[in-house]
Enzyme design. Structure first.
Site, mmCIF file in Angstrom:
data_model
loop_
_atom_site.group_PDB
_atom_site.id
_atom_site.type_symbol
_atom_site.label_atom_id
_atom_site.label_comp_id
_atom_site.label_asym_id
_atom_site.label_seq_id
_atom_site.Cartn_x
_atom_site.Cartn_y
_atom_site.Cartn_z
ATOM 1 N N ARG A 46 8.089 0.460 13.271
ATOM 2 C CA ARG A 46 8.524 -0.054 11.958
ATOM 3 C C ARG A 46 9.655 -1.071 12.086
ATOM 4 N NH1 ARG A 46 5.941 3.374 8.244
ATOM 5 N NH2 ARG A 46 5.661 5.443 9.102
ATOM 6 N N HIS A 65 4.439 -4.619 9.042
ATOM 7 C CA HIS A 65 4.435 -4.509 10.498
ATOM 8 C C HIS A 65 3.148 -5.030 11.128
ATOM 9 C CE1 HIS A 65 7.645 -1.925 9.164
ATOM 10 N NE2 HIS A 65 6.789 -1.081 8.612
ATOM 11 N N HIS A 125 12.801 -2.837 1.643
ATOM 12 C CA HIS A 125 12.222 -1.566 2.080
ATOM 13 C C HIS A 125 13.099 -0.436 1.567
ATOM 14 C CE1 HIS A 125 9.314 -3.559 4.561
ATOM 15 N NE2 HIS A 125 10.271 -4.369 4.944
ATOM 16 N N LEU A 126 12.470 0.566 1.012
ATOM 17 C CA LEU A 126 13.208 1.721 0.496
ATOM 18 C C LEU A 126 13.962 2.430 1.617
ATOM 19 C CD1 LEU A 126 10.171 2.815 -1.595
ATOM 20 C CD2 LEU A 126 12.407 2.416 -2.644
ATOM 21 N N SER A 127 13.268 2.629 2.725
ATOM 22 C CA SER A 127 13.877 3.318 3.872
ATOM 23 C C SER A 127 14.477 2.278 4.812
ATOM 24 C CB SER A 127 12.806 4.127 4.614
ATOM 25 O OG SER A 127 11.818 3.253 5.151
ATOM 26 N N ARG A 167 5.257 10.820 -2.640
ATOM 27 C CA ARG A 167 5.068 10.421 -1.252
ATOM 28 C C ARG A 167 6.358 10.598 -0.448
ATOM 29 N NH1 ARG A 167 4.698 4.327 1.165
ATOM 30 N NH2 ARG A 167 4.212 4.950 3.286
ATOM 31 N N TYR A 216 11.485 8.358 0.931
ATOM 32 C CA TYR A 216 11.379 7.255 -0.034
ATOM 33 C C TYR A 216 12.041 7.547 -1.379
ATOM 34 C CZ TYR A 216 8.073 5.500 3.402
ATOM 35 O OH TYR A 216 7.513 5.054 4.564
ATOM 36 N N ALA A 257 3.317 -0.890 4.743
ATOM 37 C CA ALA A 257 2.852 -0.881 6.142
ATOM 38 C C ALA A 257 2.406 -2.261 6.614
ATOM 39 C CB ALA A 257 1.717 0.123 6.296
ATOM 40 N N ASN A 312 7.870 -5.838 -1.116
ATOM 41 C CA ASN A 312 7.872 -4.736 -0.161
ATOM 42 C C ASN A 312 6.423 -4.595 0.306
ATOM 43 O OD1 ASN A 312 7.847 -2.401 1.310
ATOM 44 N ND2 ASN A 312 8.929 -1.155 -0.222
ATOM 45 N N GLU A 341 12.771 -9.617 1.002
ATOM 46 C CA GLU A 341 11.982 -8.479 1.490
ATOM 47 C C GLU A 341 12.783 -7.195 1.278
ATOM 48 O OE1 GLU A 341 11.175 -8.902 5.673
ATOM 49 O OE2 GLU A 341 10.372 -6.874 5.870
ATOM 50 N N ASP A 378 1.816 -15.727 6.419
ATOM 51 C CA ASP A 378 1.357 -17.103 6.193
ATOM 52 C C ASP A 378 1.359 -17.451 4.711
ATOM 53 O OD1 ASP A 378 1.068 -17.519 8.880
ATOM 54 O OD2 ASP A 378 -1.125 -17.325 8.908
ATOM 55 N N PRO A 399 0.789 -1.232 0.000
ATOM 56 C CA PRO A 399 0.000 0.000 0.000
ATOM 57 C C PRO A 399 0.824 1.285 0.000
ATOM 58 C CG PRO A 399 -0.143 -1.114 2.126
ATOM 59 C CD PRO A 399 0.520 -2.074 1.172
ATOM 60 N N ASN A 400 0.307 2.231 -0.744
ATOM 61 C CA ASN A 400 0.863 3.593 -0.861
ATOM 62 C C ASN A 400 2.140 3.663 -1.700
ATOM 63 O OD1 ASN A 400 -1.152 4.938 0.777
ATOM 64 N ND2 ASN A 400 -0.245 3.854 2.503
ATOM 65 N N ARG A 439 13.885 4.228 12.092
ATOM 66 C CA ARG A 439 12.703 5.099 12.060
ATOM 67 C C ARG A 439 11.888 4.885 13.344
ATOM 68 N NH1 ARG A 439 9.655 4.622 6.562
ATOM 69 N NH2 ARG A 439 8.657 6.462 7.470
HETATM 70 C C1 DQA Z 1 8.365 0.893 3.587
HETATM 71 C C2 DQA Z 1 8.503 1.091 5.093
HETATM 72 C C3 DQA Z 1 7.168 0.924 5.797
HETATM 73 O O1 DQA Z 1 7.315 1.109 7.191
HETATM 74 C C4 DQA Z 1 6.163 1.928 5.272
HETATM 75 O O2 DQA Z 1 4.909 1.713 5.880
HETATM 76 C C5 DQA Z 1 6.057 1.929 3.799
HETATM 77 C C6 DQA Z 1 7.288 1.795 3.003
HETATM 78 C C7 DQA Z 1 9.672 1.191 2.831
HETATM 79 O O3 DQA Z 1 9.780 0.777 1.672
HETATM 80 O O4 DQA Z 1 10.568 1.838 3.375
HETATM 81 O O5 DQA Z 1 4.990 2.120 3.229
HETATM 82 O O6 DQA Z 1 8.029 -0.465 3.348
#
Ligand code: DQA
Length: 147
Positions: A112, A81, A101-103, A19, A24, A78, A75, A99, A88, A11-12, A108
């Site tokens: 997270r 977490h 994550h950009l950040s 964003r 990011y 959110a 990725n 897995e 599963d 999501p997002n 943080r």
């Molecule tokens: C994220 C880190 C997550 O905590 C956050 O909710 C995201 C992006 C990242 O790519 O850094 O939406 O997965």
């Protein structure tokens, strides 16, 4: 035969570019997917990208990847977490899963720092922006070469 790699964005992440660019980066999701496809071709890997804002759609996509794809980059955003359902679903897979994550989620907010996926994937790549996805692609390439 080219290995088939699925990339799932949660999501997002469809809003990348606009964003929180300080967190990011400036790359859009299309930039990331294009880079993955181009690098994939160089490694003889066919990359397919999927994004959803819905947990259940991500679970279904993971289930549907069985027997179709040779590796998964995910990725979960959110849902990383919060989602036991995505964990599963990943546990159903026999293919290598990385897995991304950009950040750097470990420097943080405390909420997270925990990932429901980190102990069921081959590894986690965090904090390198869009490069992290390309690192994940290379990681899966090497795992598939060895198997
Ligand atoms: C994220 C880190 C997550 O905590 C956050 O909710 C995201 C992006 C990242 O790519 O850094 O939406 O997965």
């Amino acid at each position: 035969m080219a290995h088939k790699i699925l990339v799932i964005h949660g999501p997002n992440l469809n809003m990348l570019g606009m964003r929180e660019p300080e967190t990011y980066g400036a790359a859009t999701l299309a930039d990331i997917n294009n880079a993955l496809k181009v690098h994939g071709r160089e490694l003889d890997m066919e990359v397919t990208a999927f994004q959803s804002n819905l947990e259940g759609e991500m679970v279904e996509k993971i289930q549907q990847s069985i027997g179709v794809y040779d590796g998964l980059i995910i990725n979960p955003a959110a849902y990383t977490h919060t989602s036991i359902a995505i964990r599963d679903a990943v546990l159903l897979l026999k293919m290598p899963v990385v897995e991304v994550h950009l950040s750097n989620i470990h420097k943080r907010e405390p909420f997270r720092r925990h990932s429901y996926l980190s102990d069921v994937v081959v590894g986690q790549i965090v904090g390198f922006g869009m490069q992290g996805y390309l690192m994940a692609l290379h990681a899966i390439f090497h795992i598939l070469q060895e198997s």
